[in-house]
Motif scaffolding. Sequence first.
Motif, short mmCIF file in Angstrom:
data_model
loop_
_atom_site.label_atom_id
_atom_site.label_comp_id
_atom_site.label_asym_id
_atom_site.label_seq_id
_atom_site.Cartn_x
_atom_site.Cartn_y
_atom_site.Cartn_z
N ASN A 95 78.45 36.74 36.04
CA ASN A 95 78.34 35.32 36.35
C ASN A 95 77.01 34.97 37.01
N SER A 96 76.45 35.92 37.74
CA SER A 96 75.26 35.63 38.54
C SER A 96 74.00 36.20 37.91
N TYR A 141 75.98 31.59 45.11
CA TYR A 141 77.08 30.71 44.69
C TYR A 141 77.74 31.23 43.42
N SER A 142 76.94 31.59 42.41
CA SER A 142 77.51 32.03 41.15
C SER A 142 78.15 33.41 41.27
N HIS A 143 77.71 34.20 42.25
CA HIS A 143 78.26 35.54 42.41
C HIS A 143 79.60 35.51 43.15
N HIS A 174 72.93 35.40 34.41
CA HIS A 174 72.53 34.01 34.16
C HIS A 174 71.19 33.69 34.80
N TRP A 180 81.28 30.55 45.01
CA TRP A 180 82.20 29.58 44.39
C TRP A 180 83.66 29.86 44.74
N PHE A 233 72.04 32.51 43.03
CA PHE A 233 72.74 33.79 42.91
C PHE A 233 74.01 33.85 43.75
N ASP A 276 76.70 26.33 33.31
CA ASP A 276 75.57 26.03 34.22
C ASP A 276 75.44 24.55 34.53
N HIS A 292 81.52 28.63 38.26
CA HIS A 292 80.52 29.41 38.99
C HIS A 292 79.12 29.04 38.49
N ALA A 303 75.63 28.73 37.80
CA ALA A 303 74.48 29.54 38.21
C ALA A 303 73.27 28.69 38.59
#
Length: 333
Positions: free
Chosen positions: A226-227, A141-143, A230, A146, A139, A127, A133, A135
């Motif tokens: 990942n999303s 971007y991390s999902h 987190h 990225w 949501f 993070d 990715h 978080a």
Amino acid sequence: MAPDVSSVEVIEREPEFEKLVAPQAAPRKYQIVYRNILTFGYAHLTALYGFYLACTEATWSTIIFSYILFALAAIGITAGAHRLWTHRAYKAKLPLQIILVVLNSLAFQNTAIDWVRDHRLHHRYSDTDADPHNATRGFFYSHVGWLLVRKHEEVKRRGKFIDMSDIYANPVLRFQKKYAIPFIGTICFVLPTIIPMYFFGESLKTAWCIAVLRYVLNLHIAFLVNSAAHLWGNKPYDRTIKPVQSLPVSFVAFGEGFHNYHHVFPWDYRTAELGNNYLNLTTIFIDFFAKIGWAYDLKSVTDDMIQSRAERTGDGTNMWGFGDKKNVENKFE
């Protein structure tokens, strides 16, 4: 006698990087990778059409076959790339490693070597901008976002110093990396298309679109760890970090959603506490191969250590998200 310098491995020392404290995300300019936009766009449009065909034309045999592949591909990530190769939470004999690299190829989230590097980096700098990715950026971007932009400079800089010696020494993973295009392409796309055509009488169009649908669903299930895992959930073990316990993610991701626990105890082969195996099919998979001797040296955390950590830094809930959170704030002041 002079030493044989040809046999000495020269290892570049890691520089002293600036410390990144999560959650952290500095302003940045995104560089879009248009090739990835096109491939993801094609895959998702094809998957949507595949869903339509699954409801209108596909045979039940193809649908059941695709679901089996979906589950096996998920195991290739969870039991293989994640718990075995990234965290070394257990050891596997050669036959099991071969099975896992085939299942990992069925999932196709780059090669296992690439996956391990990204995930070890994720845990080391979770993070922050050195997390592939991150978080903290939200949501989307991390999902998936990225993967649609160039890597952050911190990811590229610090990723060079992640220890991958055990991975590069693994002949099974080197084989997958060396023959990635024909090997992964055949397992992930060619065979899942040809088999329904030959055995179930599907057309090329239907078989291909449903194969892509299965692949896209596998991607999004993994991306949820990942999303969503987190962002939304409870934190029974460490309330100061972003990873959470997410029952919905654990349900669809074969036990990978107990993420607050996992980030506190990443070496535990279960990635979760004992007692939740009906949501943790990956643990059942590993336990089965442990019984026949193909998996061994399974690492886990004692119940006393789990309880001690929960009382010391948790948010007052249990692993399922229930519990009295009264006076939790005062506990950490």
